[in-house]
Design a protein around this motif. Structure first.
Motif, PDB file in Angstrom:
ATOM      1  N   LEU A   1       0.830  -1.206   0.000  1.00 28.25           N
ATOM      2  CA  LEU A   1       0.000   0.000   0.000  1.00 28.25           C
ATOM      3  C   LEU A   1       0.866   1.258   0.000  1.00 28.25           C
ATOM      4  O   LEU A   1       0.570   2.226  -0.718  1.00 28.25           O
ATOM      5  N   VAL A   2       1.927   1.238   0.790  1.00 26.71           N
ATOM      6  CA  VAL A   2       2.857   2.366   0.815  1.00 26.71           C
ATOM      7  C   VAL A   2       3.430   2.612  -0.580  1.00 26.71           C
ATOM      8  O   VAL A   2       3.505   3.755  -1.056  1.00 26.71           O
ATOM      9  N   GLU A   3       3.799   1.531  -1.256  1.00 28.48           N
ATOM     10  CA  GLU A   3       4.350   1.655  -2.617  1.00 28.48           C
ATOM     11  C   GLU A   3       3.297   2.157  -3.596  1.00 28.48           C
ATOM     12  O   GLU A   3       3.570   3.048  -4.417  1.00 28.48           O
ATOM     13  N   GLU A   4       2.103   1.596  -3.500  1.00 26.81           N
ATOM     14  CA  GLU A   4       1.037   1.988  -4.432  1.00 26.81           C
ATOM     15  C   GLU A   4       0.685   3.468  -4.305  1.00 26.81           C
ATOM     16  O   GLU A   4       0.385   4.127  -5.303  1.00 26.81           O
ATOM     17  N   LEU A   5       0.738   3.991  -3.093  1.00 29.76           N
ATOM     18  CA  LEU A   5       0.394   5.387  -2.870  1.00 29.76           C
ATOM     19  C   LEU A   5       1.582   6.327  -3.073  1.00 29.76           C
ATOM     20  O   LEU A   5       1.447   7.536  -2.927  1.00 29.76           O
ATOM     21  N   GLY A   6       2.726   5.746  -3.402  1.00 32.66           N
ATOM     22  CA  GLY A   6       3.912   6.558  -3.665  1.00 32.66           C
ATOM     23  C   GLY A   6       4.439   7.274  -2.446  1.00 32.66           C
ATOM     24  O   GLY A   6       4.919   8.410  -2.522  1.00 32.66           O
ATOM     25  N   LEU A   7       4.387   6.587  -1.283  1.00 32.30           N
ATOM     26  CA  LEU A   7       4.760   7.224  -0.022  1.00 32.30           C
ATOM     27  C   LEU A   7       6.188   6.890   0.396  1.00 32.30           C
ATOM     28  O   LEU A   7       6.756   5.871  -0.007  1.00 32.30           O
ATOM     29  N   ASN A   8       6.730   7.754   1.230  1.00 26.28           N
ATOM     30  CA  ASN A   8       8.035   7.540   1.858  1.00 26.28           C
ATOM     31  C   ASN A   8       7.785   7.217   3.327  1.00 26.28           C
ATOM     32  O   ASN A   8       7.509   8.110   4.122  1.00 26.28           O
ATOM     33  N   LEU A   9       7.838   5.937   3.659  1.00 24.32           N
ATOM     34  CA  LEU A   9       7.524   5.506   5.024  1.00 24.32           C
ATOM     35  C   LEU A   9       8.663   5.913   5.957  1.00 24.32           C
ATOM     36  O   LEU A   9       9.764   5.383   5.886  1.00 24.32           O
TER      37      LEU A   9
END
Length: 287
Positions: free
Chosen positions: A71-79
């Motif tokens: 989900l983090v990858e799909e939303l283009g986020l920097n965790l």
């Protein structure tokens, strides 16, 4: 007929839950997702700044770490942080595995928890991501290291096991104390403005489980769980925390709950970021 009704009702209810959860983040600069683990009945929360894409993940579960990373990858986020409200006894945290799946993110937990992490926080600290931050409030009582994360700008708080919807966490292990929990909840959570939305770490009734009522003419399905509550609701309706301290202590002392079935596996692992003596199926994920 029954199958057709479930086919309509279940997605509709899921959409309703999603819309309700999203109401907490009405401005377009906050991304918010409430996720659920059916086995441990644990909620995991993803929050992110929609401009900088910096994100935090609260109370991840190891079995669903790959879901969270995807989900983090799909939303283009920097965790930025994978963080816990306390050292859990009912599941193994996903922080260790997420650090492998999402290189660069750091684990975070209360210093008082006694658990290892990249970052330890204390009461009054702020966890920053993008233009947002969460205030750390010490809320011990369920365990000695419980904390609540508060977003004042979005009028919401993540209460862990200190406060559940119409309930609270047990106090009979991990340095738990009914006196301490009662004080923590009333001074640090229920003292927030009445409109604040409270998101717990668990819903043991399950947000997507259905109560089914059959009559001769129709079938009715109703959700039995709740995904969130408010300060005002809990001050009025919580069957434990609306009592005085003496009554609360008596309730908590006489719950007669079973020994947590995963505590002997979860606690040792959670002391070291979810990496100690993992079951074979979970250990294989690190290879």
């Amino acid at each position: 007929m029954f199958r057709n009704l479930l086919a309509v009702s279940r997605p509709s209810f899921i959409n309703l839950v999603s819309r309700m959860s999203a109401q907490a983040c009405r401005d377009n600069n906050m991304i918010f997702r409430q996720l659920f683990d059916r086995e441990s009945c644990t909620y995991t929360y993803l929050l992110a700044d929609n401009t900088t894409k910096e994100a935090v993940l609260i109370d991840p579960v190891i079995e669903l770490a790959e879901r969270d990373a995807k989900l983090v990858e799909e939303l283009g986020l920097n965790l930025k942080y994978v963080m816990n409200t306390h050292m859990h006894a009912d599941h193994i945290t996903g922080t260790g595995l997420l650090k492998k799946l999402v290189p660069g993110c750091k684990s975070l937990i209360a210093k008082m928890s006694g658990a290892e992490a990249d970052i330890h926080v204390e009461h009054g600290d702020k966890v920053k991501f993008g233009e947002h931050h969460l205030e750390v409030r010490g809320t011990p009582g369920h365990t000695s290291g419980c904390i609540t994360y508060v977003s004042h700008s979005h009028k919401m708080a993540f209460t862990g096991d200190a406060l559940l919807v119409r309930g609270c966490g047990r106090t009979d292990f991990q340095e738990g104390s009914p006196d301490t929990l009662y004080h923590s909840v009333h001074s640090q959570i229920l003292s927030l403005p009445s409109e604040f939305i409270l998101y717990p770490a668990h819903d043991y009734k399950g947000p997507l489980f259905f109560q089914i009522t059959l009559t001769l003419t129709h079938i009715t399905t109703l959700p039995t769980g709740q995904t969130a509550t408010t300060v005002a609701e809990e001050k009025q309706f919580n069957p434990r925390l609306t009592k005085n301290k003496e009554e609360f202590n008596d309730i908590m002392t006489n719950l007669g709950l079973a020994y947590p079935k995963k505590i002997d596996v979860s606690l040792p692992a959670n002391k070291v970021c979810g990496l100690h003596d993992l079951p074979e199926d979970l250990a294989a994920k690190f290879n």
